[in-house]
Design an enzyme around this catalytic site. Structure first.
Site, short mmCIF file in Angstrom:
data_model
loop_
_atom_site.label_atom_id
_atom_site.label_comp_id
_atom_site.label_asym_id
_atom_site.label_seq_id
_atom_site.Cartn_x
_atom_site.Cartn_y
_atom_site.Cartn_z
N LYS A 82 0.85 -1.19 0.00
CA LYS A 82 0.00 0.00 0.00
C LYS A 82 0.89 1.24 0.00
CE LYS A 82 -4.18 1.66 2.31
NZ LYS A 82 -5.14 1.38 3.41
N ARG B 103 -25.75 -0.25 6.89
CA ARG B 103 -25.57 -1.65 6.55
C ARG B 103 -26.03 -2.57 7.68
NH1 ARG B 103 -19.77 -2.41 3.82
NH2 ARG B 103 -20.96 -3.20 2.07
N GLU C 5 -19.95 -4.13 9.95
CA GLU C 5 -20.85 -3.31 10.76
C GLU C 5 -21.97 -4.13 11.41
OE1 GLU C 5 -18.75 -0.73 7.85
OE2 GLU C 5 -19.95 -2.57 7.64
#
Length: 643
Positions: free
Chosen positions: A283, A398, A370
């Site tokens: 990354k 969600r 979530e």
């Protein structure tokens, strides 16, 4: 070929590895140039440059579909699909979106702002392809973090039960936590295991064994186990998991070796059924500051490329609501070991990184999950803990079923802190926190509130933790109002009690949360036109302070509500319904976000386009009630209820 000449990814076909590496360098240069100037997601895109180029070498993007999970890793994709010239408008009003957007490009095959959706969407496209008898390739590119989302695992489970459906899943692993070492041996073993000669020998041997007289057409259990053991000999442990789920696993592959990835993707396309290619990337690749601090450089405001730091501010800014929340929660946790902070992979964004550092034993990160976070907190509450779940407003959508079923119905004392509530700016429609007022207002047993400033936030957090049932506290993105803050000893806010900030006889303004300060500014502008407005800081959505609002509405005869959320089923609707239910039939004007999706722009630009700035609200109020102001207050029995 220069990157600026690319208008179609198929132009990459036939490029040498050296040419592709040169284009990769140009992508990183343009990526860094734009993000350092205007802000945006930095690390994710830098890490998938070579992956994108290698994958697109093996596809025909006139017909094949590539679905990028989340979307902020797709900046290189945007740069090679005709958006190079406009890329400097990234995340700006009417500019290039920060996420994938079907209306922006025919190469954005599926819109994505939230994580863990790519495999489901790609599998749906693959099934539709098979129904129509077509042959295009379907690829989902998903980050390892998104695999913590249950939706991704559900899709993998489904795909594994469809052995004849061709689907390629590319796992972008930039963490190394699930990856064995990348090296020549693992690459060689995978190439050997999946090569046509080895596959032919394996299939032929199995077929021959089935026809032996003592076999009866089926392999004995012992030989079946031996065959499976041999097949998995060259598969790393993480690969064995995917193979058990029905995928052909390939990898891990060096995500910055274009030649190796191109060969791997070509092999993957030849396989029948679902295939997972495990690609290990870094990354922030190519920018040392981003490689060294992968969390901090996931996304950045404008910064200096040479130093990696944001330019110094001309004057100090008030702390953000997120930071005030995090600091306050740390103090509360120090005093009460039963209080636990929970995040769904957003520790820094929500301010819970402060709790993680100070009291790691009272901090939980569940990953991008979530639904699990909400039900986990419910289980904790059953056993006497006081969980505080900090999730962005848009992401808590969600877990709506869990809010109702696992927390609301059972009246469990869980506190939800909804960060980024309201207008969030450049992230666009997938991230605007415009629905939480509407969706929380409908859930029984919840106490729902929003502070007018960061000091009231501190008091409301204490209030939530003293309640016997669930509570939700919405806070906006960005800096607070700059009011003085207390270090501790916060006094709770009386539940269901608003406050009258200023009185007046011509108009009643009832404002909620972040709209209180703009309401006061609007009242000041109205006074310049001889209109004296009373302003109420509602504080609570549930329960609404009818004892304060209704008598004032009767007395004044004109009501305006202000909220930074969707008008449909929102705060203004709650006030109007209370007026109607109690026979207070006075004209009312609701100000908030109309029935639109708010696109990417700065927060100020979005508010201007929605008519939510004080001068705009003043003009709208004068236009709506102008004749009534000039002729005096209408008698309640003569007035009609407006919206």
């Amino acid at each position: 070929m220069h990157l600026s000449e690319l208008s179609h990814p198929n132009q990459l076909h036939g490029c040498s590895v050296a040419e592709l590496e040169a284009i990769a360098a140009q992508i990183r240069e343009r990526h860094l140039e734009v993000v350092s100037t205007s802000g945006g997601h930095l690390g994710p895109g830098l890490g998938v440059v070579e992956l994108t180029l290698a994958l697109y070498q093996t596809l025909d993007l006139d017909q094949d579909r590539v679905i990028w999970d989340v979307g902020h890793q797709a900046y290189p994709h945007k740069l090679i699909t005709g958006r190079y010239e406009r890329f400097d408008t990234l995340r700006q009003q009417n500019g290039v979106a920060g996420y994938l957007k079907r209306s922006e490009s025919r190469f954005d095959h599926f819109g994505a702002g939230h994580a863990s959706t790519s495999i489901s969407a790609a599998l749906g496209m693959a099934l539709a392809r098979d129904v129509r008898g077509e042959t295009f390739k379907t690829v989902a590119v998903i980050g390892d973090g998104a695999l913590t989302g249950g939706m991704a695992l559900e899709a993998i489970n489904h795909a594994g039960h469809l052995p004849s459906t061709r689907l390629l899943v590319v796992l972008n692993d930039n963490d190394m936590s699930i990856s064995p070492p990348v090296g020549a041996l693992s690459t060689y073993l995978n190439r050997m295991r999946l090569s046509p000669p080895v596959q032919f020998l394996s299939d032929s041997a199995e077929e021959a064994m089935k026809h032996l007289p003592f076999m009866g057409g089926e392999l004995p259990a012992e030989l079946e186990r031996l065959k499976e053991s041999m097949r998995r000999l060259a598969v790393p442990k993480v690969g064995a998991v995917f193979e058990e789920l029905g995928f052909t696993y390939m990898g891990p592959v060096n995500g910055h070796d274009i030649a190796e990835m191109t060969r791997t993707f070509q092999s993957a396309h030849r396989c029948e059924g679902p295939v997972l290619v495990h690609v290990v990337t870094t990354k922030g690749k190519g920018y040392p500051y981003a490689e060294a601090d992968q969390v901090g450089y996931h996304a950045q405001s404008a910064f200096d490329l040479d130093t990696g730091k944001a330019p110094p501010s001309s004057k100090p800014k008030p702390p953000s609501y997120s930071k005030v929340f995090g600091q306050t929660l740390v103090k509360i946790c120090e005093q009460n070991p039963k209080v636990v902070g929970i995040t769904a992979a957003m520790a820094t964004g929500t301010g819970l990184d402060l709790l993680q550092k100070a009291l790691p034993g009272q901090y939980v990160d569940v990953g991008i999950a979530e639904q699990h976070a909400v039900t986990l907190s419910a289980g904790m509450a059953c056993e006497g803990l006081r969980p505080v779940v900090a999730i962005y407003s848009t992401f808590l959508q969600r877990a709506y079923d869990q809010l109702i079923h696992d927390v609301g119905i059972q009246k469990l004392p869980v506190t939800f802190v909804l960060d980024r509530a309201g207008i969030v700016g450049a992230d666009g429609p997938t991230h605007q926190g415009q629905y939480d007022i509407s969706y929380l207002r409908a859930v029984p047993n919840f106490t729902v509130m929003a502070p007018k400033d960061e000091a009231e936030l501190q008091r409301m957090l204490v209030t939530c933790l003293q309640l016997d049932g669930p509570a939700a506290l919405r806070i906006p993105r960005g800096q607070g109002e700059g009011v003085p803050l207390a270090e501790e000893g916060w006094e709770p806010v009386p539940v269901g009690r608003g406050e009258l900030l200023t009185d007046g006889d011509d108009l009643l303004i009832v404002a909620y949360g972040a709209m209180v300060a703009p309401a006061m500014a609007t009242a000041g502008l109205l006074q310049e036109h001889g209109v004296h407005a009373a302003v109420i800081n509602a504080r609570f959505l549930r329960p609404l302070d009818e004892a304060l609002i209704l008598p004032m509405a009767r007395r004044i005869g004109r009501v305006v509500t202000m909220e930074e959320g969707a008008l449909a089923g929102g705060f203004g609707s709650a006030v109007v319904e209370a007026l109607m239910d109690n026979g207070v039939l006075v004209p009312a004007l609701r100000i908030g976000i109309p029935d639109v999706l708010v696109d990417h722009a700065s927060p100020q630009q979005s508010k201007e386009s929605l008519g939510l700035t004080p001068p705009q609200m003043q003009r709208r109020i004068l236009d709506h009630f102008g004749s009534a102001f000039s002729s005096g207050r209408a008698a309640p029995e003569e007035a009609s209820l407006g919206v």
